[in-house]
Structures are given as C-alpha cells and as structure tokens.
Write a protein that holds these residues in place. Structure first.
Motif, PDB file in Angstrom:
ATOM      1  N   LEU A  14      -6.543   7.849  74.139  1.00 24.26           N
ATOM      2  CA  LEU A  14      -6.602   7.699  75.584  1.00 24.26           C
ATOM      3  C   LEU A  14      -5.499   8.528  76.238  1.00 24.26           C
ATOM      4  CD1 LEU A  14      -7.930   6.344  78.007  1.00 24.26           C
ATOM      5  CD2 LEU A  14      -6.458   4.385  77.625  1.00 24.26           C
ATOM      6  N   PHE A  15      -4.301   8.515  75.621  1.00 28.70           N
ATOM      7  CA  PHE A  15      -3.182   9.285  76.164  1.00 28.70           C
ATOM      8  C   PHE A  15      -3.530  10.772  76.222  1.00 28.70           C
ATOM      9  CE2 PHE A  15       0.607  11.871  75.407  1.00 28.70           C
ATOM     10  CZ  PHE A  15       1.348  11.551  76.523  1.00 28.70           C
ATOM     11  N   SER A  16      -4.120  11.280  75.149  1.00 29.07           N
ATOM     12  CA  SER A  16      -4.460  12.705  75.104  1.00 29.07           C
ATOM     13  C   SER A  16      -5.465  13.069  76.190  1.00 29.07           C
ATOM     14  CB  SER A  16      -5.018  13.078  73.737  1.00 29.07           C
ATOM     15  OG  SER A  16      -4.028  12.925  72.753  1.00 29.07           O
ATOM     16  N   PHE A  17      -6.476  12.234  76.360  1.00 24.79           N
ATOM     17  CA  PHE A  17      -7.475  12.516  77.393  1.00 24.79           C
ATOM     18  C   PHE A  17      -6.846  12.466  78.782  1.00 24.79           C
ATOM     19  CE2 PHE A  17     -10.645  10.771  74.191  1.00 24.79           C
ATOM     20  CZ  PHE A  17     -11.033  12.026  73.775  1.00 24.79           C
ATOM     21  N   LEU A  18      -5.960  11.506  78.988  1.00 28.30           N
ATOM     22  CA  LEU A  18      -5.253  11.399  80.262  1.00 28.30           C
ATOM     23  C   LEU A  18      -4.440  12.663  80.532  1.00 28.30           C
ATOM     24  CD1 LEU A  18      -4.139   9.717  82.697  1.00 28.30           C
ATOM     25  CD2 LEU A  18      -2.362   8.929  81.143  1.00 28.30           C
ATOM     26  N   VAL A  19      -3.714  13.126  79.524  1.00 30.92           N
ATOM     27  CA  VAL A  19      -2.895  14.335  79.689  1.00 30.92           C
ATOM     28  C   VAL A  19      -3.776  15.549  79.944  1.00 30.92           C
ATOM     29  CG1 VAL A  19      -1.314  15.908  78.521  1.00 30.92           C
ATOM     30  CG2 VAL A  19      -0.938  13.451  78.387  1.00 30.92           C
ATOM     31  N   PHE A  20      -4.858  15.689  79.171  1.00 33.80           N
ATOM     32  CA  PHE A  20      -5.761  16.827  79.375  1.00 33.80           C
ATOM     33  C   PHE A  20      -6.323  16.832  80.787  1.00 33.80           C
ATOM     34  CE2 PHE A  20      -6.075  17.154  74.710  1.00 33.80           C
ATOM     35  CZ  PHE A  20      -5.979  18.518  74.577  1.00 33.80           C
ATOM     36  N   PRO A  79     -11.354  24.773  87.248  1.00 32.53           N
ATOM     37  CA  PRO A  79     -12.639  24.384  87.841  1.00 32.53           C
ATOM     38  C   PRO A  79     -13.115  23.041  87.278  1.00 32.53           C
ATOM     39  CG  PRO A  79     -12.744  26.625  86.949  1.00 32.53           C
ATOM     40  CD  PRO A  79     -11.428  26.058  86.547  1.00 32.53           C
ATOM     41  N   LEU A  80     -13.742  22.256  88.111  1.00 28.84           N
ATOM     42  CA  LEU A  80     -14.191  20.916  87.745  1.00 28.84           C
ATOM     43  C   LEU A  80     -15.072  20.922  86.492  1.00 28.84           C
ATOM     44  CD1 LEU A  80     -14.318  17.903  88.516  1.00 28.84           C
ATOM     45  CD2 LEU A  80     -16.303  18.445  89.918  1.00 28.84           C
ATOM     46  N   GLN A  81     -15.886  21.946  86.313  1.00 28.14           N
ATOM     47  CA  GLN A  81     -16.795  22.005  85.168  1.00 28.14           C
ATOM     48  C   GLN A  81     -16.050  22.023  83.836  1.00 28.14           C
ATOM     49  OE1 GLN A  81     -16.749  24.224  87.658  1.00 28.14           O
ATOM     50  NE2 GLN A  81     -18.665  23.944  88.751  1.00 28.14           N
ATOM     51  N   THR A  82     -14.806  22.499  83.825  1.00 24.68           N
ATOM     52  CA  THR A  82     -14.076  22.599  82.566  1.00 24.68           C
ATOM     53  C   THR A  82     -13.506  21.268  82.093  1.00 24.68           C
ATOM     54  OG1 THR A  82     -12.002  23.206  83.679  1.00 24.68           O
ATOM     55  CG2 THR A  82     -13.444  25.006  82.985  1.00 24.68           C
ATOM     56  N   TYR A  83     -13.406  20.289  82.989  1.00 21.78           N
ATOM     57  CA  TYR A  83     -12.826  19.008  82.572  1.00 21.78           C
ATOM     58  C   TYR A  83     -13.638  17.809  83.024  1.00 21.78           C
ATOM     59  CZ  TYR A  83     -10.823  18.890  87.311  1.00 21.78           C
ATOM     60  OH  TYR A  83     -10.647  18.888  88.666  1.00 21.78           O
ATOM     61  N   LEU A  84     -14.861  18.002  83.403  1.00 21.69           N
ATOM     62  CA  LEU A  84     -15.679  16.910  83.921  1.00 21.69           C
ATOM     63  C   LEU A  84     -15.928  15.813  82.882  1.00 21.69           C
ATOM     64  CD1 LEU A  84     -17.080  16.001  86.458  1.00 21.69           C
ATOM     65  CD2 LEU A  84     -19.125  17.211  85.727  1.00 21.69           C
ATOM     66  N   GLU A  85     -15.894  16.168  81.602  1.00 20.15           N
ATOM     67  CA  GLU A  85     -16.140  15.165  80.567  1.00 20.15           C
ATOM     68  C   GLU A  85     -14.982  14.179  80.412  1.00 20.15           C
ATOM     69  OE1 GLU A  85     -14.719  17.516  76.572  1.00 20.15           O
ATOM     70  OE2 GLU A  85     -16.581  18.127  77.524  1.00 20.15           O
ATOM     71  N   TYR A  86     -13.767  14.582  80.759  1.00 18.14           N
ATOM     72  CA  TYR A  86     -12.598  13.736  80.522  1.00 18.14           C
ATOM     73  C   TYR A  86     -12.602  12.439  81.327  1.00 18.14           C
ATOM     74  CZ  TYR A  86     -10.764  17.454  77.653  1.00 18.14           C
ATOM     75  OH  TYR A  86     -10.615  18.384  76.676  1.00 18.14           O
ATOM     76  N   PRO A  87     -12.959  12.441  82.632  1.00 18.48           N
ATOM     77  CA  PRO A  87     -13.016  11.135  83.321  1.00 18.48           C
ATOM     78  C   PRO A  87     -14.010  10.174  82.689  1.00 18.48           C
ATOM     79  CG  PRO A  87     -13.083  12.934  84.915  1.00 18.48           C
ATOM     80  CD  PRO A  87     -13.192  13.550  83.556  1.00 18.48           C
ATOM     81  N   ARG A 142      -5.107  15.338  83.542  1.00 25.01           N
ATOM     82  CA  ARG A 142      -4.053  15.586  84.530  1.00 25.01           C
ATOM     83  C   ARG A 142      -3.616  17.052  84.512  1.00 25.01           C
ATOM     84  NH1 ARG A 142      -2.743  13.986  89.339  1.00 25.01           N
ATOM     85  NH2 ARG A 142      -0.578  13.468  89.630  1.00 25.01           N
ATOM     86  N   TYR A 143      -3.537  17.634  83.323  1.00 24.08           N
ATOM     87  CA  TYR A 143      -3.156  19.045  83.171  1.00 24.08           C
ATOM     88  C   TYR A 143      -4.155  19.952  83.883  1.00 24.08           C
ATOM     89  CZ  TYR A 143      -1.743  23.358  80.782  1.00 24.08           C
ATOM     90  OH  TYR A 143      -1.323  24.629  80.495  1.00 24.08           O
ATOM     91  N   GLN A 144      -5.426  19.682  83.673  1.00 25.64           N
ATOM     92  CA  GLN A 144      -6.468  20.507  84.271  1.00 25.64           C
ATOM     93  C   GLN A 144      -6.466  20.372  85.793  1.00 25.64           C
ATOM     94  OE1 GLN A 144      -9.370  22.016  82.371  1.00 25.64           O
ATOM     95  NE2 GLN A 144      -8.514  21.602  80.379  1.00 25.64           N
ATOM     96  N   ILE A 145      -6.254  19.169  86.292  1.00 27.20           N
ATOM     97  CA  ILE A 145      -6.186  18.964  87.741  1.00 27.20           C
ATOM     98  C   ILE A 145      -4.937  19.624  88.306  1.00 27.20           C
ATOM     99  CG2 ILE A 145      -5.874  17.211  89.537  1.00 27.20           C
ATOM    100  CD1 ILE A 145      -7.619  15.336  87.816  1.00 27.20           C
ATOM    101  N   TYR A 146      -3.806  19.472  87.621  1.00 28.71           N
ATOM    102  CA  TYR A 146      -2.527  20.016  88.081  1.00 28.71           C
ATOM    103  C   TYR A 146      -2.590  21.533  88.247  1.00 28.71           C
ATOM    104  CZ  TYR A 146       2.533  20.843  88.203  1.00 28.71           C
ATOM    105  OH  TYR A 146       3.793  21.230  88.563  1.00 28.71           O
ATOM    106  N   TYR A 147      -3.252  22.201  87.294  1.00 25.21           N
ATOM    107  CA  TYR A 147      -3.333  23.660  87.350  1.00 25.21           C
ATOM    108  C   TYR A 147      -4.606  24.172  88.027  1.00 25.21           C
ATOM    109  CZ  TYR A 147       0.884  24.210  84.620  1.00 25.21           C
ATOM    110  OH  TYR A 147       2.195  24.194  84.201  1.00 25.21           O
ATOM    111  N   ASP A 148      -5.315  23.315  88.728  1.00 25.15           N
ATOM    112  CA  ASP A 148      -6.497  23.672  89.521  1.00 25.15           C
ATOM    113  C   ASP A 148      -7.585  24.390  88.723  1.00 25.15           C
ATOM    114  OD1 ASP A 148      -5.532  22.577  91.903  1.00 25.15           O
ATOM    115  OD2 ASP A 148      -4.380  24.389  92.350  1.00 25.15           O
TER     116      ASP A 148
END
Length: 150
Positions: free
Chosen positions: A1-7, A17-25, A9-15
C-alpha cells in the motif's frame, strides 16, 4: 500500500498525465478495503484509525520537500521487495500456502511482466535513437569542411 501511495503521489506531484497513473487509485482503494476486512475479521478494527491517520499523514508529508518524495520513490523498490521476502519467509517457515491466492500472485507477476515488456520496447527505442544520433553526429564531424587558412 505504501508503494502505491508513493507512486501515485509522485506522479501527481510531477504532473504526469492521468493515463499513466490511473490504475493506482483503484489499487489503493482495493488495498484499503482489503485491509479493513482483515482488521474487521481479526477483531482489530480499532487499528483502522491508526492506519487512516498514517495514510493521510503520509500523503501530506511526502510533498513537504522535493527530496522526500524522490527518496520515497527510490525506497519503494526495497519496501516492495521486503514485503515479498517476508511473504516467502512465512511460506517457507509454515510450509503451507494457507489462504494465499496463487491467482493473485500470478496476476501480479503478469502485470510486472507486461510493464517490463513495454518498458523494454521504450528502452530499445531510446537506445536505437541514441546510437543513430551519435552516428549522425560523428558523420557530421567527420565530413565537416575545415577552413583553409592561407
């Protein structure tokens, strides 16, 4: 869970595209629901508040400083590997797979393999472009006309 949370947050922090991290939520929601079921049926529901505070606090603290999110992202591999090694150690000690799902672990392996395959394709593309760019640069330098001085 920690790893997914970090991934995430990292993707959102560095802007990214949504398609690259949509699976994480979706994965995080599944893990949170699974954790709640585990806490509920093991009689430890009081710990849910602790986990919720840790989750929300971690979400906020990851972006206090840029180096924190970068460090956390680099540590994710070690944390993920440690969790897998702990699972293996438990399986080896008990010599019983118990309630561990082979299907779930197979799907996880398949996901990693598919991401590796596509990452490999991207890596091959960049290596090819690097070689060709160096070749073009070398050719330009080789055929460059030198100025004649009289």
């Amino acid at each position: 869970l920690f790893s997914f949370l970090v991934f995430l947050r990292y993707q959102i922090y560095y802007d990214y595209p949504l398609q690259t991290y949509l699976e994480y939520p979706i994965i995080i929601a599944q893990d949170v629901i699974l954790l709640l079921f585990i806490l509920r049926y093991s009689g430890n529901m009081k710990q849910a508040l602790f986990y919720a505070i840790t989750f929300c606090g971690g979400w906020y603290m990851l972006t206090l400083q840029k180096w924190i999110i970068d460090l956390a992202m680099n540590l994710c591999t070690f944390i993920s590997a440690a969790s897998k090694l702990a699972q293996l150690q438990c399986l080896w000690q008990t010599k019983d797979s118990g309630q561990v799902s082979a299907l779930t672990w197979s799907m996880s392996a398949y996901t990693c393999a598919s991401k590796l395959f596509f990452s490999l394709l991207v890596l091959i593309r960049f290596i090819t472009m690097l070689i060709l760019n160096i070749w073009v640069t070398a050719t330009i330098l080789h055929y460059r006309k030198t100025k004649k001085t009289d």
